[in-house]
Scaffold this active site. Structure first.
Site: not given
Length: 328
Positions: A237, A266, A285
């Protein structure tokens, strides 16, 4: 039972739900505002959630008292207030194991890409800037016999460590809340303190579950302690690292390079200066972005809701403590 799925998932998951008689609703436009998303949730009994666009917090649960269960299309559940879910006896399903191999593949890919400055050199080819040979320009480094440090040696971390051990004969050190005896036995992994992990890793790869206490854990004080030849990898993360501090550490050569599949924030802005560095590789991601992993996630997420609809425990649940209350 009415199921709301906020984004389309592989058909195998939708078919499983419909074959069991569950009524599936998908939005025509998947780029929902918070208000639109909330309205869909208010008209459902259970949710199959894709992504982390919105939080399942007290505000949500107060606004959607009809929701009885949530199945996440992910392993991580940091966007869910588990305490609130527990108070309301709402089980939260997730999808562990099925994406461990795919995500560890990306961590392994990032490590090698950074070590050989692959992104930078690929950009040179695309720019037509591949015309002279300079024996000293933008050299990479080899990984053979180096020390891999794992922060969070669970399923994904184990897969990453195993790859590094077999491919590069790397030494494995790790820091966890609890010892991983399997990794110690099979990979020769050594448990160390967090400080030892930071100081002794040639590659430091983050694989832990994110919790609020981990926010900005990898910051200036940590990067200052790392060895100047070290590579920082984060596929867990973005909240684990403080991005400005990471950029400064790279600029000041406190560390050698960084590979990120997650960013903070993000998505990362296209004009982020970190993207201009030759010793960085950033991916959008894609840890679980394989056909096999995404189909597997769909099966697990659908299976969690099907089990719930039949009054059974979810096979994969982030808060199993709710069952003694919810199913009694």
């Amino acid at each position: 039972m009415k199921v709301f799925i906020n984004k389309r998932i592989p058909e195998i998951g939708i078919n499983m739900l419909e074959e069991e008689g569950l009524q599936v609703t998908l939005p025509e436009n998947e780029n929902l505002t918070y208000e639109e998303w909330l309205k869909y949730c208010q008209n459902a009994d259970v949710i199959l959630n894709v992504g982390g666009d919105f939080k399942y917090d007290k505000v949500f649960f107060d606004a959607c008292p009809n929701i009885k269960a949530i199945a996440l299309y992910s392993v991580g559940f940091d966007h869910v207030d588990i305490k609130e879910a527990n108070q309301r006896n709402i089980p939260i399903g997730n999808t562990p194991d099925v994406l461990s191999r795919a995500t560890s593949d990306v961590a392994f890919l990032l490590m090698q890409s950074v070590a050989r400055r692959a992104s930078y050199n690929f950009q040179k080819v695309k720019d037509g800037n591949w015309d002279t040979f300079d024996p000293l320009h933008a050299l990479g480094q080899e990984l053979y016999g180096k020390t891999l440090g794992i922060f969070g040696l669970g399923r994904i971390g184990f897969q990453m460590a195993e790859k590094c051990k077999k491919a590069f004969d790397m030494e494995i050190i790790y820091h966890n809340r609890h010892r991983n005896e399997e990794a110690e036995r099979e990979l020769g992994a050594m448990y160390v303190s967090f400080d030892e992990l930071v100081r002794n890793s040639d590659v430091l790869s983050v694989h832990a579950n994110f919790t609020p206490e981990h926010k900005d854990l990898f910051n200036k004080s940590v990067f200052d302690k790392m060895n100047p030849g070290a590579i920082f990898i984060n596929t867990a993360r973005g909240g684990f690292h403080q991005e400005q501090d990471l950029y400064n550490a790279l600029q000041e050569e406190k560390i050698w390079g960084a590979g990120l599949d997650v960013t903070n924030p993000e998505p990362m802005s296209a004009d982020n200066p970190i993207l201009k560095l030759s010793n960085v590789c950033v991916l959008p991601h894609i840890g679980s972005a394989t056909i096999d992993a995404r189909n597997g996630m769909a099966r697990l997420a659908a299976g969690n809701l099907i089990a719930f609809s039949k009054g059974k425990e979810m096979p994969n649940c982030a808060n199993p403590e709710v069952y003694s209350l919810h199913l009694s």
